[in-house]
Design an enzyme around this catalytic site. Structure first.
Site, PDB file in Angstrom:
ATOM      1  N   ARG A   1      14.251  26.135 -26.102  1.00  0.00           N
ATOM      2  CA  ARG A   1      14.460  26.875 -27.350  1.00  0.00           C
ATOM      3  C   ARG A   1      13.204  26.932 -28.206  1.00  0.00           C
ATOM      4  NH1 ARG A   1      20.606  24.863 -28.512  1.00  0.00           N
ATOM      5  NH2 ARG A   1      21.570  26.651 -27.478  1.00  0.00           N
TER       6      ARG A   1
ATOM      7  N   GLY B   1      26.838  30.892 -21.989  1.00  0.00           N
ATOM      8  CA  GLY B   1      26.039  29.698 -21.763  1.00  0.00           C
ATOM      9  C   GLY B   1      26.070  29.221 -20.320  1.00  0.00           C
TER      10      GLY B   1
ATOM     11  N   GLY C   1      27.990  31.370 -27.574  1.00  0.00           N
ATOM     12  CA  GLY C   1      29.056  31.931 -28.403  1.00  0.00           C
ATOM     13  C   GLY C   1      28.670  33.265 -29.013  1.00  0.00           C
TER      14      GLY C   1
END
Ligand code: ADP
Ligand code: MG
Length: 393
Positions: A37, A350, A373
Site C-alpha cells: 500500500r 480482496g 469493500g
C-alpha cells in the site's frame, strides 16, 4: 460529471494535503509485513512533488484504535518505510490536528510530512466538521488517493472537501477509470465472472451488472445455490437455502433479458474440506455427501470458450477454495486465461486480488483494484462518498 484529478491542479508552491491508505499489516515488533500500500502511493507522491508543491502533508488511518491513542497503531513505522521507497526525507508528527501540528508542518524542512493516525480521534470516522476543518487548515489543496476507504464518509475522505479544492490521486483516478467508467460504458462483449463463497455477498453486483453485460459466468461457492435452484444435486457443497428462490429469480431475469448465466458443468469434489483431502472429478450432479471445492477441467474449458471473444472482463470472486493448493487449479487456470487475452481485465475484491497475486498474474491484468469493500460497492453501482466529494472538473 467528471471529477478533478491531481493532473488538473496547479500545485506550484502549494502545500498539499493528501489522504493515503497506509493501513499496512504490522507484526508484533511493529515491523511492516507487507508494504504494497505504501509502494502504490509513491507515484502520486512523486507526481505532486515534481509538479512543484511546496510541501506534501500525508494522512492515513492504521488499524482500529477506536478514537484513542494506541501506540501499536502508530504510523511512525510507515514514515521510515516511505522515506526508503520515495527516496526523500519524511518528517513524522505525532498528532494529526492542533497548534503543534500546524507549527510542525510549517517548520519542517522535509518536503513530506506524515501525520499520526487519524483514527486516534473518533471525529475521523464520525466525519466531524470541526475535525475536518482543522485537517483542511494544514494545506491549500486536497488530494485523495485512498480508494480502500472511499466507500466511507469520514472526515479525511469526505469532510475536508468542504474547505479545499479536492482531486483524485493517480491511484484513485485509475480505480475511477476502470471500476467506474469502463463498467459504465464497457467495450462489448462484456463478461462478468462471479465467484466467492456466497450469493448473498454478490446480489448487488449481479443487479447492477446484469443489464450492462453480455453474460455472467458463475463459479465458486455461490454456484451451488444456483445449481440447486436448477434442480441439480449438489451433495454437501456450499448452499444458502434461503437464497434458492433469489437464485431462481436471477436465472429468470437473465433469461428474460437474453443474458446467459454460465454455471459449472463439472467439479473437483472431496469428502471433507482439508488441504490434504483426496480429490475426485465429477460431472454436473454431485454425489451425496461430497463437497465441491473447485471447478473441474470441462468447466475451465467452457468458461474460457465463453470468455475468448470478450473485450471487457470484470472478475470478482475466486472459483474455488484457492487458498488450498489442491483446490486452486480452476482459479489459477481462469486467471491465466483471462490474463492472456487482449480484453480489458478488471479485478475486484480482496480475495480475488490475493488469488491473482498468489498466481503471479498481477502484470497480466489491466487493473487490480486496491480496495476490497470499496471495489464491491463500486461494482454494485453505489456512489462512493470519497469520490462524490471530489471537485467536479
Ligand atoms: P472477494 O474477496 O474477491 O470478493 P469473496 O470474499 O466473495 O471474494 O470469496 C472468497 C472466498 O470464497 C475464498 O475464501 C474462497 O475460499 C471461497 N470459495 C471459493 N470457492 C468456494 C467453494 N466452492 N466453496 C466454499 N468456498 C469457496
Ligand atoms: Mg473477500
Amino acid at each position: 460529471m467528471a471529477k478533478m484529478t491531481v493532473r488538473d491542479l496547479d500545485l506550484k508552491g502549494k502545500t498539499v494535503l493528501m489522504r493515503a491508505d497506509f493501513n499496512v499489516p504490522l507484526d508484533a515488533n511493529l515491523a511492516i509485513t507487507d508494504d504494497t500500500r505504501i509502494r502504490e502511493t509513491v507515484p502520486t507522491i512523486k507526481f505532486i512533488l515534481e509538479k512543484g508543491a511546496k510541501k506534501l502533508v500525508l494522512m492515513s488511518h492504521l488499524g482500529r484504535p477506536d478514537g484513542k491513542r494506541v501506540d501499536k497503531y502508530s504510523l511512525k513505522p510507515v514514515a521510515q518505510r516511505l522515506e526508503e521507497l520515495a527516496g526523500t526525507k519524511v518528517a513524522f508528527l505525532n498528532d494529526c490536528i492542533g497548534e503543534e501540528v500546524k507549527k510542525g508542518v510549517a517548520a519542517a524542512s522535509e518536503k513530506i510530512v506524515l501525520l499520526e493516525n487519524l483514527r486516534y480521534y473518533a471525529q475521523e470516522e464520525g466525519n466531524d466538521p470541526e475535525f475536518a476543518r482543522q485537517l483542511a487548515g494544514l494545506a491549500e489543496v486536497f488530494v485523495n488517493d485512498a480508494f480502500g476507504t472511499a466507500h466511507r464518509a469520514h472526515a479525511s475522505t469526505a469532510g475536508v472537501n468542504k474547505y479545499l479544492k479536492s482531486a483524485a490521486g493517480l491511484l484513485l483516478e485509475k480505480e475511477i477509470k476502470y471500476l467506474g467508467d469502463a463498467v459504465a460504458d464497457p467495450a462489448k462483449p462484456f463478461m462478468v465472472i462471479l465467484g466467492g463463497s456466497k450469493v448473498s455477498d454478490k446480489i448487488g453486483v449481479i443487479d447492477n451488472l446484469l443489464p450492462k453485460c453480455d453474460a455472467i459466468i458463475v463459479g465458486g461457492g455461490m454456484a451451488y445455490t444456483f445449481l440447486k435452484a436448477q434442480g441439480k444435486s449438489i451433495g454437501n457443497s456450499k448452499l444458502e437455502k434461503d437464497k434458492i428462490d433469489l437464485a431462481k429469480s436471477i436465472l429468470d431475469k437473465a433469461a428474460a433479458q437474453k443474458k446467459e448465466i454460465v454455471l459449472p458443468v463439472d467439479h473437483v469434489i472431496v469428502d471433507t474440506v482439508d488441504a490434504n483431502a483426496r480429490t475426485e472429478i465429477c460431472g454436473q450432479d454431485i454425489p451425496d455427501g461430497k463437497i465441491a471445492v473447485d471447478i473441474g477441467p470441462k468447466t475451465v474449458e467452457l468458461f474460457n470458450q465463453k470468455l475468448s471473444a470478450a473485450r471487457t472482463i470484470v472478475w470478482n470472486g475466486p472459483v474455488g477454495i484457492f487458498e488450498m493448493d489442491a483446490f486452486s487449479k480452476g482459479t489459477k487456470a481462469l486467471g491465466e486465461f483471462i490474463g492472456s487475452l487482449k480484453a480489458v481485465t478488471i479485478i475486484g475484491g480482496g480475495d480475488t486480488a490475493a488469488a491473482v497475486a498468489k498466481f503471479k498474474l498481477q502484470g497480466k491484468m489491466t487493473h487490480i483494484s486496491t480496495g476490497g469493500g470499496a471495489s464491491l460497492e463500486f461494482l454494485e453501482g453505489k456512489t462512493l462518498p470519497g469520490i462524490a466529494a471530489l471537485s467536479d472538473k
